[in-house]
Enzyme design. Structure first.
Site, PDB file in Angstrom:
ATOM      1  N   LYS A  14      70.406  -5.694  12.618  1.00 43.95           N
ATOM      2  CA  LYS A  14      68.964  -5.514  12.419  1.00 43.95           C
ATOM      3  C   LYS A  14      68.514  -4.129  12.897  1.00 43.95           C
ATOM      4  CE  LYS A  14      64.534  -7.449  13.608  1.00 43.95           C
ATOM      5  NZ  LYS A  14      63.785  -8.253  14.551  1.00 43.95           N
TER       6      LYS A  14
ATOM      7  N   LYS B  59      59.204   2.402 -23.652  1.00 45.02           N
ATOM      8  CA  LYS B  59      60.276   1.607 -23.028  1.00 45.02           C
ATOM      9  C   LYS B  59      61.028   0.808 -24.077  1.00 45.02           C
ATOM     10  CE  LYS B  59      57.927   0.854 -18.710  1.00 45.02           C
ATOM     11  NZ  LYS B  59      57.203  -0.135 -17.922  1.00 45.02           N
TER      12      LYS B  59
ATOM     13  N   LYS C 218      64.953   1.442 -24.315  1.00 47.93           N
ATOM     14  CA  LYS C 218      65.848   0.342 -23.924  1.00 47.93           C
ATOM     15  C   LYS C 218      66.405  -0.394 -25.135  1.00 47.93           C
ATOM     16  CE  LYS C 218      63.083  -0.185 -19.724  1.00 47.93           C
ATOM     17  NZ  LYS C 218      63.474  -0.661 -18.402  1.00 47.93           N
TER      18      LYS C 218
ATOM     19  N   ASN D 204      59.764  -7.237  -5.197  1.00 46.68           N
ATOM     20  CA  ASN D 204      58.595  -7.101  -6.062  1.00 46.68           C
ATOM     21  C   ASN D 204      57.707  -8.328  -5.920  1.00 46.68           C
ATOM     22  OD1 ASN D 204      59.019  -4.719  -7.884  1.00 46.68           O
ATOM     23  ND2 ASN D 204      60.957  -5.775  -8.176  1.00 46.68           N
TER      24      ASN D 204
ATOM     25  N   ILE E  59      69.045  -2.729 -16.425  1.00 42.49           N
ATOM     26  CA  ILE E  59      69.821  -3.840 -17.019  1.00 42.49           C
ATOM     27  C   ILE E  59      69.472  -3.993 -18.495  1.00 42.49           C
ATOM     28  CG2 ILE E  59      70.426  -6.286 -16.815  1.00 42.49           C
ATOM     29  CD1 ILE E  59      69.346  -6.166 -13.913  1.00 42.49           C
TER      30      ILE E  59
ATOM     31  N   PHE F 258      59.759  -7.141 -20.813  1.00 45.71           N
ATOM     32  CA  PHE F 258      58.365  -7.183 -20.372  1.00 45.71           C
ATOM     33  C   PHE F 258      58.003  -5.817 -19.808  1.00 45.71           C
ATOM     34  CE2 PHE F 258      56.240 -11.358 -20.181  1.00 45.71           C
ATOM     35  CZ  PHE F 258      57.209 -12.118 -20.822  1.00 45.71           C
TER      36      PHE F 258
ATOM     37  N   ASP G 187      63.634  -1.222  -8.858  1.00 45.14           N
ATOM     38  CA  ASP G 187      64.135   0.011  -9.472  1.00 45.14           C
ATOM     39  C   ASP G 187      65.125   0.732  -8.558  1.00 45.14           C
ATOM     40  OD1 ASP G 187      62.759  -0.221 -11.877  1.00 45.14           O
ATOM     41  OD2 ASP G 187      60.903   0.435 -10.923  1.00 45.14           O
TER      42      ASP G 187
HETATM   43  O1  C5P Z   1      60.541  -1.495 -14.782  1.00 40.72           O
HETATM   44  P1  C5P Z   1      60.194  -1.383 -16.223  1.00 40.72           P
HETATM   45  O2  C5P Z   1      58.730  -1.427 -16.472  1.00 40.72           O
HETATM   46  O3  C5P Z   1      60.902  -0.277 -16.915  1.00 40.72           O
HETATM   47  O4  C5P Z   1      60.734  -2.780 -16.842  1.00 40.72           O
HETATM   48  C1  C5P Z   1      60.621  -3.084 -18.191  1.00 40.72           C
HETATM   49  C2  C5P Z   1      61.693  -4.085 -18.573  1.00 40.72           C
HETATM   50  O5  C5P Z   1      62.973  -3.630 -18.159  1.00 40.72           O
HETATM   51  C3  C5P Z   1      61.547  -5.479 -18.007  1.00 40.72           C
HETATM   52  O6  C5P Z   1      61.898  -6.402 -19.038  1.00 40.72           O
HETATM   53  C4  C5P Z   1      62.521  -5.535 -16.857  1.00 40.72           C
HETATM   54  O7  C5P Z   1      63.029  -6.840 -16.662  1.00 40.72           O
HETATM   55  C5  C5P Z   1      63.613  -4.574 -17.324  1.00 40.72           C
HETATM   56  N1  C5P Z   1      64.281  -3.847 -16.243  1.00 40.72           N
HETATM   57  C6  C5P Z   1      65.661  -3.932 -16.124  1.00 40.72           C
HETATM   58  N2  C5P Z   1      66.323  -3.234 -15.148  1.00 40.72           N
HETATM   59  C7  C5P Z   1      65.640  -2.437 -14.299  1.00 40.72           C
HETATM   60  C8  C5P Z   1      64.243  -2.326 -14.408  1.00 40.72           C
HETATM   61  C9  C5P Z   1      63.610  -3.056 -15.380  1.00 40.72           C
HETATM   62  O8  C5P Z   1      66.284  -4.661 -16.890  1.00 40.72           O
HETATM   63  N3  C5P Z   1      66.314  -1.773 -13.368  1.00 40.72           N
END
Ligand code: C5P
Length: 417
Positions: free
Chosen positions: A301, A351, A355, A221, A320, A337, A291
Site C-alpha cells: 500500500k 471514433k 475504430k 470510471n 480494444i 458507445f 484509457d
Molecule cells: O473512450 P472512447 O470514447 O474512445 O470509447 C468509445 C468506444 O471505444 C466505447 O465503445 C468503448 O467501449 C471503446 N473503448 C475500447 N478501448 C479503450 C477505450 C474505449 O474498446 N481503451
C-alpha cells in the site's frame, strides 16, 4: 388497458415444469389469456388441477377425445406458443417435423414465427451435436430459441442447460405484443421471420475497468453497467442463441441467461474479448474502458505524505474496439458507445471511422451516466443517423438491437441476421 394476448404454453417432461404455474400467474397478471398443453411425460411433473385453476382454462392432454381437432382450434386461438421447458427429445421432434403428440402436432399447425422454445436439459445433452443441429434447424425456420441459463441442474451437476428464468420468458413473450403497438420496437422485429436475433451469438462488454495502483487503490470510471446489462437482457428477450458479457466490476446484476466473464483491468477485458470475438455475430462495446493504467503497480500500500506532490505515471491502454474493428469479418457487426460531456456528435463519428465499427451509439454523460434512462443518437457507417428521446435503458437496448438487425440485414453481404 392493453389488448388481451393469447398465450399457449406447451410443457414437456423436464424438471423445470414445476416453475410453469408461476409463469401462468405472471402472464395472467399482464393481461394474457393462457392455455396449456402437456406432453405425456410432463403429466407426472406438474399438477394439472393447479394449472387449470391458475389459467382458468382446461389443460390439454393427449388422447382425450373431447378435445378433438385441438391442434387446429388451438393454433387458430393462439398469438404466441411457448414451449417451456423444451426437452432435447421434443426439440428433436420439432426439428424433424414429427407430430406424435398434441404438443408436437401443434408445432406443425402453428406458424413458426409464433413459436418460441425455452430449452432445458443436462449440460452434456445441451452440448450434444444432435441437439446443436436441431436447435440450429429451429432457428433457421424462424422459431425463436431462447438461451439456456447456467447454474445448478436437477442431475446434481452445474453448467449450461437450465431453463431461462420465467421472468425473462415472460418478457420475451410480452415484447412480441408491445411491438405491435410501437412500430420500431423489437417485438415487431421478432414477429417477422428472419429479423429477430434467433440463432445469433451476441458479445457485449459492460461496466467499468479497474486499474490497480497498489493492493487497495484503483483508477476507474463512473460506469454502473446498467446499459450493458440492459443490452444482454434485450438480446435474450429477442431470442439470441448465446449472449456473452465480458463485464468489469459493476454493481448492476446481469441476467441469468447470459454467459458472464468477469474481468477487472482493460488488458483482461481485451484478452477475453479477443478470444470470444471470432465466434460472435454481433459485438457491442458498452464498457467504459480506462484509457490509461498505472505504469508501475506497487506491491504494498502506498503511504500518504502531506509534504510531497505525488506523481503518477500512466501507460495508455490498448483501444480494444479499434483492435476488434481491425480483425472484423464482413459477416460480423461491431458497435461502440461514445459518451461525451456535450453535443460533440462529430467526435462520435470520428471514433466510428477510426475504430472501424459499423455503428456508434452517441450519448451524453449528463443524461446517461449511472441512471436508469438515456437519450441517444445512432450513427451508422453509411452516414445514417437517428436520434431517440430519453427512455428506460431496457427500452433503449431493444431499440439499439432492432436498429442493428435492420442495418445488418441491409449492409452485411453474408448477414442473414
Ligand atoms: O473512450 P472512447 O470514447 O474512445 O470509447 C468509445 C468506444 O471505444 C466505447 O465503445 C468503448 O467501449 C471503446 N473503448 C475500447 N478501448 C479503450 C477505450 C474505449 O474498446 N481503451
Amino acid at each position: 388497458m392493453d389488448a388481451v394476448r393469447r398465450v399457449l404454453i406447451g410443457v414437456c417432461g423436464g424438471i423445470g415444469a414445476y416453475k410453469i404455474p408461476f409463469l401462468v400467474r405472471m402472464l395472467r397478471k399482464k393481461n394474457c389469456e393462457v392455455k396449456l398443453v402437456l406432453t405425456p411425460s410432463a403429466r407426472t411433473l406438474v399438477g394439472q388441477e393447479a394449472l387449470a385453476a391458475l389459467s382458468g382454462n382446461p389443460v390439454y392432454l393427449d388422447g382425450e377425445s373431447r378435445y378433438d381437432m385441438d391442434h387446429i382450434r388451438l393454433s387458430e386461438w393462439t398469438d404466441s406458443f411457448i414451449i417451456a421447458p423444451a426437452t432435447a427429445n421434443t426439440i428433436a421432434k420439432i426439428a424433424a417435423g414429427i407430430g406424435d403428440n398434441l404438443l408436437t402436432t401443434l408445432c406443425l399447425s402453428i406458424p413458426e414465427e409464433k413459436i418460441t422454445v425455452a430449452p432445458a436439459m443436462n449440460t452434456v445433452m445441451w452440448e450434444n451435436k444432435a441437439t446443436k443441429a436441431n436447435i440450429a434447424a429451429l432457428g433457421s425456420r424462424g422459431i425463436s430459441v431462447l438461451p439456456v441459463g447456467t447454474g445448478p441442474l436437477a442431475c446434481g451437476t452445474s453448467g449450461p442447460g437450465r431453463m431461462l428464468e420465467i421472468e425473462e420468458i415472460a418478457k420475451h413473450l410480452l415484447s412480441h405484443s408491445e411491438g405491435k403497438k410501437n412500430g420500431w420496437q423489437t417485438g415487431l422485429r421478432c414477429d417477422k421471420q428472419g429479423v429477430s436475433l434467433t440463432g445469433k451469438r451476441v458479445l457485449i462488454s459492460s461496466g467499468p475497468t479497474e486499474e490497480p495502483l497498489d493492493p487497495v487503490r484503483v483508477i476507474t470510471n463512473r460506469s454502473s453497467g446498467k446499459m450493458g446489462a440492459a443490452l444482454a437482457e434485450a438480446a435474450i428477450i429477442m431470442g439470441a442463441a448465446r449472449v456473452t458479457v465480458v463485464s468489469g466490476p459493476a454493481s448492476e446484476p446481469l441476467p441469468r441467461g447470459a454467459e458472464v466473464i468477469p474481468v477487472r483491468t482493460a488488458l483482461e477485458m481485451q484478452k477475453a474479448l479477443v478470444e470470444k470475438f471470432p465466434s460472435a455475430d454481433l459485438c457491442i462495446m458498452a464498457a467504459a474502458v480506462s484509457d490509461y493504467r498505472p505504469l508501475n503497480i506497487s506491491e504494498s500500500k502506498l503511504h500518504r505524505s502531506e509534504e510531497e506532490i505525488f506523481t503518477l505515471e500512466l501507460a495508455p491502454n490498448p483501444d480494444i474496439l479499434a483492435g476488434l474493428g481491425a480483425s472484423k469479418s464482413p459477416c460480423q457487426f461491431l458497435a461502440g458507445f461514445s459518451l461525451e460531456s456535450g453535443d460533440e456528435i462529430s467526435r462520435a463519428e470520428e471514433k466510428m471511422k477510426k475504430k472501424r465499427c459499423d455503428m456508434m451509439v452517441f450519448n451524453r454523460a449528463d443524461t446517461a451516466l449511472g441512471g436508469d434512462s438515456t437519450a441517444f443518437t445512432l450513427l451508422f457507417k453509411d452516414g445514417g443517423k437517428e436520434s431517440f428521446p430519453v427512455m428506460g435503458k431496457l427500452e433503449a437496448a431493444q431499440v439499439i438491437l432492432a436498429k442493428i438487425i435492420d442495418n445488418f440485414h441491409r449492409a452485411a453481404p453474408c448477414g442473414d441476421i
